[in-house]
Design an enzyme around this catalytic site. Structure first.
Site, PDB file in Angstrom:
ATOM      1  N   ASP A   1       0.704  -1.161  -0.026  1.00  0.00           N
ATOM      2  CA  ASP A   1       0.023   0.057   0.068  1.00  0.00           C
ATOM      3  C   ASP A   1       1.042   1.311   0.168  1.00  0.00           C
ATOM      4  O   ASP A   1       1.979   1.253   0.701  1.00  0.00           O
ATOM      5  CB  ASP A   1      -0.911   0.134   1.271  1.00  0.00           C
ATOM      6  CG  ASP A   1      -2.129   0.970   0.992  1.00  0.00           C
ATOM      7  OD1 ASP A   1      -3.160   0.647   0.975  1.00  0.00           O
ATOM      8  OD2 ASP A   1      -1.635   2.331   1.219  1.00  0.00           O
TER       9      ASP A   1
ATOM     10  N   ASN B   1     -12.652  -2.992   2.527  1.00  0.00           N
ATOM     11  CA  ASN B   1     -13.885  -2.019   2.947  1.00  0.00           C
ATOM     12  C   ASN B   1     -15.023  -2.219   1.789  1.00  0.00           C
ATOM     13  O   ASN B   1     -14.388  -1.970   0.515  1.00  0.00           O
ATOM     14  CB  ASN B   1     -13.266  -0.610   3.045  1.00  0.00           C
ATOM     15  CG  ASN B   1     -12.256  -0.359   4.230  1.00  0.00           C
ATOM     16  OD1 ASN B   1     -12.759  -0.777   5.245  1.00  0.00           O
ATOM     17  ND2 ASN B   1     -11.121   0.327   3.970  1.00  0.00           N
TER      18      ASN B   1
ATOM     19  N   GLN C   1     -14.209   2.819   1.633  1.00  0.00           N
ATOM     20  CA  GLN C   1     -13.568   2.274   0.341  1.00  0.00           C
ATOM     21  C   GLN C   1     -13.474   3.425  -0.608  1.00  0.00           C
ATOM     22  O   GLN C   1     -14.317   4.241  -0.710  1.00  0.00           O
ATOM     23  CB  GLN C   1     -14.719   1.279  -0.263  1.00  0.00           C
ATOM     24  CG  GLN C   1     -14.082   0.781  -1.547  1.00  0.00           C
ATOM     25  CD  GLN C   1     -14.819  -0.327  -2.203  1.00  0.00           C
ATOM     26  OE1 GLN C   1     -15.989  -0.543  -1.952  1.00  0.00           O
ATOM     27  NE2 GLN C   1     -14.572  -0.857  -3.283  1.00  0.00           N
TER      28      GLN C   1
ATOM     29  N   VAL D   1     -11.138   3.152  -3.528  1.00  0.00           N
ATOM     30  CA  VAL D   1     -10.952   2.513  -4.834  1.00  0.00           C
ATOM     31  C   VAL D   1     -12.011   1.616  -5.183  1.00  0.00           C
ATOM     32  O   VAL D   1     -11.889   0.391  -4.239  1.00  0.00           O
ATOM     33  CB  VAL D   1      -9.325   1.989  -4.979  1.00  0.00           C
ATOM     34  CG1 VAL D   1      -9.242   1.423  -6.327  1.00  0.00           C
ATOM     35  CG2 VAL D   1      -8.521   3.159  -4.602  1.00  0.00           C
TER      36      VAL D   1
ATOM     37  N   HIS E   1     -10.617  -5.163  -3.215  1.00  0.00           N
ATOM     38  CA  HIS E   1      -9.023  -5.437  -2.440  1.00  0.00           C
ATOM     39  C   HIS E   1      -9.140  -5.646  -0.832  1.00  0.00           C
ATOM     40  O   HIS E   1     -10.094  -5.285  -0.291  1.00  0.00           O
ATOM     41  CB  HIS E   1      -8.265  -4.162  -2.822  1.00  0.00           C
ATOM     42  CG  HIS E   1      -8.770  -2.878  -2.454  1.00  0.00           C
ATOM     43  ND1 HIS E   1      -9.886  -2.287  -2.906  1.00  0.00           N
ATOM     44  CD2 HIS E   1      -8.815  -2.186  -1.178  1.00  0.00           C
ATOM     45  CE1 HIS E   1     -10.369  -1.133  -2.239  1.00  0.00           C
ATOM     46  NE2 HIS E   1      -9.460  -0.926  -1.047  1.00  0.00           N
TER      47      HIS E   1
ATOM     48  N   HIS F   1      -6.935  -5.610   2.318  1.00  0.00           N
ATOM     49  CA  HIS F   1      -5.733  -5.046   2.983  1.00  0.00           C
ATOM     50  C   HIS F   1      -5.217  -6.210   3.824  1.00  0.00           C
ATOM     51  O   HIS F   1      -5.874  -6.863   4.809  1.00  0.00           O
ATOM     52  CB  HIS F   1      -6.095  -3.774   4.054  1.00  0.00           C
ATOM     53  CG  HIS F   1      -6.601  -2.883   3.113  1.00  0.00           C
ATOM     54  ND1 HIS F   1      -6.111  -1.480   3.081  1.00  0.00           N
ATOM     55  CD2 HIS F   1      -7.971  -2.733   2.512  1.00  0.00           C
ATOM     56  CE1 HIS F   1      -6.701  -0.794   2.416  1.00  0.00           C
ATOM     57  NE2 HIS F   1      -8.052  -1.297   2.300  1.00  0.00           N
TER      58      HIS F   1
END
Ligand code: AMP
Length: 112
Positions: A30, A86, A93, A95, A99, A101
């Protein structure tokens, strides 16, 4: 075709620090880490968020979990880590490409 940042990363148009890649999944550090280990694990398939996951995508989600386990091992997160996604703007969220994390390497705050 969407032009969100992760689509551009998958297309190789934006450079990232990759830690895992196969035909279906990409994992990279990240850009704004919140812990010593902060990796994003994403499917290459265009899926907006967890809520958009279809039954046929479940093998992919399962493989993402396996990649998270592998990366937790290779990054020595033996005492614990967090894997989270998220879903939606209220959850934070930013993006809209699915995804997860993978966060660890320090004591994490409890949720709630
Ligand atoms: P979320 O807020 O759950 O949608 O997470 C999006 C994450 O993507 C954030 O933690 C950002 O720091 C990260 N991010 C955005 N752009 C990049 C990039 N170019 N390279 C690496 N991470 C990024």
């Amino acid at each position: 075709m969407t032009t969100n940042v992760f689509a551009q990363i998958i297309a190789g148009k934006i450079a990232v620090d990759k830690v895992f890649e196969n035909e279906r999944i990409l994992a990279f550090k990240d850009i704004h880490p919140v812990a010593p280990v902060h990796i994003l694990i994403i499917p290459k398939k265009e899926i907006a968020d967890l809520q958009s996951v279809q039954v046929e995508d479940l093998p992919l989600i399962s493989e993402i979990v396996q990649v998270a386990q592998l990366l937790a091992k290779t990054h020595h997160l033996t005492e614990g880590y967090r894997l989270l996604t998220n879903n939606g703007s209220l959850a934070g969220q930013t993006v809209f490409h699915l995804h997860f994390h993978l966060i660890g390497g320090r004591k994490l705050e409890t949720l709630g």
